[in-house]
Structures are given as structure tokens and as C-alpha cells.
Design an enzyme around this catalytic site. Structure first.
Site, PDB file in Angstrom:
ATOM      1  N   GLU A   1      -9.859  12.173  11.580  1.00  0.00           N
ATOM      2  CA  GLU A   1      -8.737  11.606  11.311  1.00  0.00           C
ATOM      3  C   GLU A   1      -8.693  10.888  10.068  1.00  0.00           C
ATOM      4  OE1 GLU A   1     -10.604  10.144  13.022  1.00  0.00           O
ATOM      5  OE2 GLU A   1     -10.558   7.575  13.600  1.00  0.00           O
TER       6      GLU A   1
ATOM      7  N   CYS B   1     -15.492   9.846  18.790  1.00  0.00           N
ATOM      8  CA  CYS B   1     -16.872   8.923  18.365  1.00  0.00           C
ATOM      9  C   CYS B   1     -17.129   8.227  20.060  1.00  0.00           C
ATOM     10  CB  CYS B   1     -15.949   7.966  17.288  1.00  0.00           C
ATOM     11  SG  CYS B   1     -18.108   7.899  16.677  1.00  0.00           S
ATOM     12  N   LEU B   2     -16.073   7.171  19.953  1.00  0.00           N
ATOM     13  CA  LEU B   2     -16.885   6.176  21.335  1.00  0.00           C
ATOM     14  C   LEU B   2     -16.540   7.339  22.279  1.00  0.00           C
ATOM     15  CD1 LEU B   2     -17.939   4.322  22.718  1.00  0.00           C
ATOM     16  CD2 LEU B   2     -16.388   2.920  22.320  1.00  0.00           C
TER      17      LEU B   2
ATOM     18  N   GLY C   1       1.298  -1.271   0.107  1.00  0.00           N
ATOM     19  CA  GLY C   1      -0.178   0.448  -0.150  1.00  0.00           C
ATOM     20  C   GLY C   1       0.579   1.448   0.154  1.00  0.00           C
TER      21      GLY C   1
ATOM     22  N   THR D   1      12.259 -14.637  -4.019  1.00  0.00           N
ATOM     23  CA  THR D   1      11.961 -13.472  -4.908  1.00  0.00           C
ATOM     24  C   THR D   1      12.307 -14.624  -6.003  1.00  0.00           C
ATOM     25  OG1 THR D   1      12.782 -11.754  -3.714  1.00  0.00           O
ATOM     26  CG2 THR D   1      12.739 -11.410  -6.167  1.00  0.00           C
TER      27      THR D   1
ATOM     28  N   HIS E   1     -15.084  11.254  12.751  1.00  0.00           N
ATOM     29  CA  HIS E   1     -13.698  10.477  12.573  1.00  0.00           C
ATOM     30  C   HIS E   1     -12.711  12.101  12.477  1.00  0.00           C
ATOM     31  CE1 HIS E   1     -14.054   6.557  14.992  1.00  0.00           C
ATOM     32  NE2 HIS E   1     -15.618   7.292  13.911  1.00  0.00           N
TER      33      HIS E   1
ATOM     34  N   MET F   1     -15.859  10.604  22.145  1.00  0.00           N
ATOM     35  CA  MET F   1     -16.454  11.398  22.872  1.00  0.00           C
ATOM     36  C   MET F   1     -18.086  11.135  23.594  1.00  0.00           C
ATOM     37  SD  MET F   1     -20.040  12.729  21.547  1.00  0.00           S
ATOM     38  CE  MET F   1     -20.990  14.261  20.209  1.00  0.00           C
TER      39      MET F   1
ATOM     40  N   GLU G   1      -4.129  -1.941  -6.619  1.00  0.00           N
ATOM     41  CA  GLU G   1      -2.739  -2.625  -5.522  1.00  0.00           C
ATOM     42  C   GLU G   1      -3.899  -4.231  -5.348  1.00  0.00           C
ATOM     43  OE1 GLU G   1      -2.139  -1.472  -1.921  1.00  0.00           O
ATOM     44  OE2 GLU G   1      -1.837  -3.010  -1.404  1.00  0.00           O
TER      45      GLU G   1
ATOM     46  N   ILE H   1      -4.310 -19.279  -2.952  1.00  0.00           N
ATOM     47  CA  ILE H   1      -6.037 -19.359  -3.923  1.00  0.00           C
ATOM     48  C   ILE H   1      -6.672 -18.405  -3.981  1.00  0.00           C
ATOM     49  CG2 ILE H   1      -7.819 -21.229  -4.134  1.00  0.00           C
ATOM     50  CD1 ILE H   1      -6.014 -22.909  -2.252  1.00  0.00           C
TER      51      ILE H   1
ATOM     52  N   ARG I   1     -23.115   4.111  15.074  1.00  0.00           N
ATOM     53  CA  ARG I   1     -24.895   4.182  15.290  1.00  0.00           C
ATOM     54  C   ARG I   1     -25.587   5.132  16.092  1.00  0.00           C
ATOM     55  NH1 ARG I   1     -23.470  -1.371  14.213  1.00  0.00           N
ATOM     56  NH2 ARG I   1     -24.782  -1.760  12.416  1.00  0.00           N
TER      57      ARG I   1
ATOM     58  N   GLY J   1     -14.159   2.748  19.403  1.00  0.00           N
ATOM     59  CA  GLY J   1     -14.265   1.779  19.375  1.00  0.00           C
ATOM     60  C   GLY J   1     -15.964   1.292  19.318  1.00  0.00           C
TER      61      GLY J   1
HETATM   62  N1  GLN Z   1     -20.077   2.017  18.891  1.00  0.00           N
HETATM   63  C1  GLN Z   1     -20.289   3.649  19.192  1.00  0.00           C
HETATM   64  C2  GLN Z   1     -21.253   3.535  17.806  1.00  0.00           C
HETATM   65  O1  GLN Z   1     -22.246   3.511  17.496  1.00  0.00           O
HETATM   66  C3  GLN Z   1     -18.962   4.595  18.600  1.00  0.00           C
HETATM   67  C4  GLN Z   1     -18.709   4.393  17.408  1.00  0.00           C
HETATM   68  C5  GLN Z   1     -16.372   3.813  16.838  1.00  0.00           C
HETATM   69  O2  GLN Z   1     -16.342   5.078  18.415  1.00  0.00           O
HETATM   70  N2  GLN Z   1     -16.780   4.327  15.555  1.00  0.00           N
HETATM   71  O3  GLN Z   1     -21.999   4.780  18.189  1.00  0.00           O
END
Ligand code: GLN
Length: 534
Positions: free
Chosen positions: A510, A382-383, A20, A193, A508, A385, A143, A151, A463, A355
Site C-alpha cells: 500500500e 504483513c500481520l 497535506g 480566519t 506493505h 499474511m 508543510e 505553543i 519484526r 498490525g
Molecule cells: N507485528 C508483526 C511483525 O512485527 C506485523 C507487523 C505489521 O503488520 N506491520 O512482524
């Protein structure tokens, strides 16, 4: 529109060679010569996308603007080239078979037997050519995931064989392999190689260019020998040795004329150098930084690949703020009120990571409390926050056992809750709030200070949401909602103005930071880590 030229990239001997990075580096070098490019990845696994895969299996799941969950290599493509990828840039065996099987059910094969060759290979070829048919590109870099000899990779290699024949001089194959050093003999070994190239040749594919990965200098002798035994011109065999940063790879490739030999294979003569000025400045600045900042990543995994884009954004922001960065992975599952001091007291800044699922969430809440009350600059993603919000609800608003409905469906205070449109969903894959959404920032907020504008777009993958009925209560107690989605009114950003820098984002950030255009929120975070440190 031009007939785009195709550069196919395969890998041999072992996985994890950084195909990559090589694909992204070739992309950067062609851009630096003024060409229009895009990069796509074909993954031979049967999952439709990596969205349902555990990070231990497949690292981070990267999300495109149009809301596709993709391989983390697409993150490298965007970070190196500033192109924006879409769902068309990542195709899996699962997607190929799904299309073919759906077509079969509709009766579109007119009674014929549906087979790997030609039906699966035709669908692979169609997808490989699709980007070239819809966009205006000079080069399309393709790529292939996995290793030659697997396989599941065979249909992809057969598709390339056919395309190379059909596209003639408009296709070039680059093969990346590994040259191990045998310490006991004190020798570098090129035999793996040679075997890997022979395997490709057995499938009817002759590589035009070889990139040899190694942990040390190979020397012209090894490169020439490999060229001689693999039917590859001597100057088309280059080495890619381990470097202090992946961002040096394009420079090292340019020094060996990798871009120029690829262009020559297409019949394009170039006597100029690629323009890498800005890129070299970035590397220079990185090398010159001497002061250091320590950043903790509080998450479920102590695994680099699980937080790839976050790490890269932090490291880019550190470079642009003339700092070296030391990141510390802290598994939130291990955190308790009595040991949190040991883990976080020496940190200059803390990122509370994204997460899914309950494991480690109470540790993230303890970390949030520690950072808020000690005024450590903190970015919750995300999680992360969501855990900042829950901590504030429990400890400042006095809402005992406040939680997200994801962790506790019967919580008395659902400060983070399921969105209405998510309630009827029964499938796991591809059903989250995914992709780029608009967000309007409050003037005067830390978020506004970071982005310097009111309308931004960042990508989502979740979600659950901040539960709007609680908004007033939070704001009156000092946690402000400073980023709002203009269409839905959903809360995208929370922050505490009384803290030095304590910001949580539902999106996100990032996914949008690149080497030449670092993400503004990470820049602001690092800037505030430094100002707090001083
Ligand atoms: N689990 C949380 C949600 O679904 C946060 C998701 C995450 O951090 N990407 O809202």
C-alpha cells in the site's frame, strides 16, 4: 542547480483541514507545469517519529523507501505527485532537539548557552533548506503540522519568518483556514480566519495566499472580505470546499488559479494551463464506474486513518477496474466461528490488515480460514499474511496451537518467528525491518501475474518473519512461497494456487500505489474480485 523556491504551508483555526492534501495538490499542479518539486513536512511533536504512536493518536504510520517511519501526509504527497520521499522529508521537534542536544554534548556550541532562538530555530532552518541543497528542485513545498497558535509550533513559525526574510522573493506563505457555517444564523463566518491571520501577523508572518476550507460554496463576497481584512490580494484567496474525493482537489485548485497566483508571487508569469489530462481521465473514470464491489478490511481498528494507504490503493485499483468500492471495517476482535458468516458472506473480497500485538489476531485467523475454505479473494498484508500462515499451519498441517512468537513466545510451532538480528534489540522505535527490500517472484505465480516481472521492490515494517524451516511442509500441502528476498532468502509472499486468489505478503504494497501508477498487487486483487464475482 537552481536556487529552489520555497512554499510554506501553515494551518489555522482548527486541525484536520487537509493541509497535506492542499500541499500535495499544489505539488501536482506545479508538476503539471513541468517543474521539479518535492514536499516536506515538519511535525511539532516531541516523538522522534510516529513509529511508536498509536493509530488513534496519529493514524497510519507511513514508511519511506529508505526506511523512515513518517507522518501519513507523506503518503498523500507520494500518491498525488509520484515523487519518492525519504527521511529528510519528515522532521519532528524530537529530531531537531536530538540533533541540538547531541551537538551540545560534543561541546560544539563552544561554551554558549543553547536556546530555542537561535539554536533550535537554526536547526529547523537547516533542515528546511537541506533538501534544496542536495536535490535539484524548482520548488520545495514545506508543510508545518499543527495549528497556528499552538505553543509547540512557535519555533517553526519563527524559522519561517527568518527564512522568508533571508530568501526574499524565493519564499511564499500559504495559510489554510476554516470558515464555519452557523446554521442558526444561516451565515458563513470569516472571523476565525481573520483572527488566525492576525496571530500569524503577530509572529511577523504575512500570508501571501489564503485557502479557505468550508463545507459549502463561499461566494466571492466572503473571499473578497477575507482578502480585504487580511492584507491578501483578492485573487490570492481561494476556497476549498468538501468534495466527493480528495483527488478532485487539484482540479478545483487549478480552476481558481491557485498555482498561477503562487507562481505570480514568485514573479513567474504563466499564461498556460497546467497539463492535468491523465489526472482528469482518472476522475472521469471514477465518476463513470457504476458497478460496485464490497471489500472487508479485517483489522484491529475501525478507523479510516489507521489504514489510509490501504484504502487509497483499493480505491485507485477499483477506479482502474471501472468499479465503485464499498469498504467495510470489521474489527477482528469481534469475530468468532459462529458469527463470521454474518460478517463476511456478502463480501466480494477481504483484506486482512497489518498490525501489532495479540489483540484481534484470533479473529484474523478465523477470517483467514473462512476466506480460504469459501474461496473468497483475499489479500493478507504483513500481520495479515502471518495470520494466513498460522491458520494454514493449524487447520491444514495439523500443527495445533501454531502461532507467531509475537503472540505466544512458547508456541510449540513457531511458524512465524523473530529474525535473528532482532533478538538483541531492546529499543522500540525505528528498530524494525524497515524500508524497501528486493523480492524475486516465481514465474507462473499469482504474484508474478500481478507484477509481470520477477524482480520487485516493496517496503517493509515488521519484526517477525515466516519461519523458513517449515517452508517445505507448507509447499507440499499447497501453500507456496512465491516471493523470496534474494539476499536473505526470507519468504515475502505466500499463496494457494488452488484458490481463486489467496495471497499474503510480508511487505506493505500500500505504500507504493499512486493515482497515476496504482500498485500492481491491489490491481490484481481487485481484478480477481471482479472475475470471481462474475
Ligand atoms: N507485528 C508483526 C511483525 O512485527 C506485523 C507487523 C505489521 O503488520 N506491520 O512482524
Amino acid at each position: 542547480m537552481n536556487q529552489p523556491k520555497y512554499i510554506f504551508i501553515t494551518g489555522g483555526v482548527v486541525s484536520s483541514l487537509g493541509k497535506g492534501i492542499i500541499a500535495a495538490s499544489i505539488g501536482r499542479l506545479l508538476l503539471a507545469r513541468g517543474y521539479k518539486i518535492t514536499i516536506q513536512k515538519f511535525d511539532p511533536y516531541i516523538n522522534i517519529d510516529p513509529g511508536t504512536l498509536n493509530p488513534y493518536e496519529h493514524g497510519e504510520c507511513y514508511v519511506t523507501t529508505d526506511g523512515c517511519e513518517t507522518d501519513l501526509d507523506l503518503g498523500h504527497y507520494e500518491r498525488f505527485t509520484d515523487i519518492r520521499t525519504t527521511s529528510a522529508n519528515n522532521v519532528t521537534t524530537g529530531k531537531i532537539y536530538k540533533t541540538v542536544i547531541e551537538r551540545e554534548r560534543k561541546g560544539e556550541y563552544l561554551g554558549r548557552t543553547v536556546q530555542v532562538v537561535p539554536h533550535i530555530t537554526d536547526e529547523i532552518k537547516r533542515r528546511m533548506l537541506q533538501l534544496g541543497a542536495v536535490g535539484d528542485y524548482d520548488f520545495i513545498i514545506t508543510e508545518i503540522g499543527g495549528t497556528v497558535g499552538d505553543i509547540e509550533g512557535l519555533p517553526f513559525l519563527e524559522a519561517i519568518r527568518q527564512l522568508k526574510w533571508e530568501l526574499g522573493e524565493n519564499a511564499v506563505c500559504v495559510h489554510l483556514t476554516y470558515v464555519p457555517y452557523i446554521a442558526a444564523a444561516g451565515e458563513l463566518k470569516s472571523k476565525p480566519t481573520q483572527h488566525s491571520v492576525r496571530e500569524l501577523q503577530g509572529l511577523g508572518l504575512q500570508p501571501d495566499v489564503l485557502v479557505l476550507r468550508s463545507d459549502r460554496e463561499l461566494g466571492r463576497g466572503v473571499l473578497d472580505k477575507v482578502g480585504h481584512f487580511c492584507n491578501v490580494e483578492k485573487d490570492c484567496v481561494v476556497q476549498s470546499i468538501d468534495l466527493p474525493t480528495i483527488y478532485e482537489v487539484p482540479i478545483k485548485m487549478a480552476e481558481q488559479n491557485l498555482d498561477a497566483v503562487i507562481l505570480r508571487k514568485f514573479g513567474i508569469v504563466c499564461d498556460t494551463e497546467p497539463n492535468l489530462g491523465e489526472w482528469k481521465n482518472f476522475i472521469c473514470r471514477r465518476e463513470q464506474a457504476s458497478k460496485e464491489i464490497s471489500i472487508a478490511l479485517v483489522g484491529k481498528y475501525d478507523l479510516q486513518d489507521a489504514y489510509k494507504s490501504i484504502l487509497e490503493c483499493l480505491s485507485q485499483a477499483a477506479t482502474y477496474n471501472d468499479r465503485k468500492i464499498k469498504t467495510h471495517f470489521i474489527q477482528s476482535e469481534n469475530l468468532t466461528r459462529s458469527n463470521i458468516e454474518d460478517y463476511l458472506s456478502t463480501m466480494d473480497g477481504v483484506v486482512i490488515c497489518p498490525g501489532f500485538g495479540q489483540r484481534g489476531t484470533e479473529g484474523k485467523i478465523i477470517a483467514a480460514e473462512y476466506c480460504r475454505t469459501r474461496d473468497i479473494p483475499t489479500l493478507g498484508i504483513c500481520l495479515g499474511m502471518q495470520m494466513m500462515v498460522i491458520e494454514f499451519a493449524r487447520n491444514v498441517l495439523g500443527l495445533n496451537n501454531a502461532n507467531s512468537r509475537e503472540m505466544n513466545p512458547s508456541t510449540p510451532y513457531n511458524v512465524i518467528d523473530l529474525m535473528e538480528e532482532q533478538k538483541s534489540i531492546t529499543q522500540m522505535g525505528g528498530t524494525m525491518r524497515l524500508g524497501a527490500y528486493s523480492c524475486v517472484l516465481s514465474i507462473g505465480s499469482k504474484a508474478y501475474e500481478a507484477y509481470c516481472k520477477t524482480n520487485i521492490q516493496e517496503r517493509h515494517r515488521h519484526r517477525y518473519e515466516f519461519s523458513s524451516p517449515y517452508r517445505q511442509q507448507f509447499e507440499e500441502a499447497g501453500m507456496l512461497c512465491t516471493g523470496i528476498n534474494p539476499e536473505s532468502g526470507l519468504v515475502e509472499i505466500v499463496e494457494i494456487p488452488a484458490c481463486h486468489w489467496y495471497v499474503g505478503v510480508q511487505f506493505h504494497p500500500e505504500y507504493t500505489g499512486t493515482v497515476l501508477n496504482p500498485n500492481p498487487l491491489f490491481m490484481a486483487f481487485v481484478k480477481n474480485v471482479i472475475s470471481k464475482q462474475e
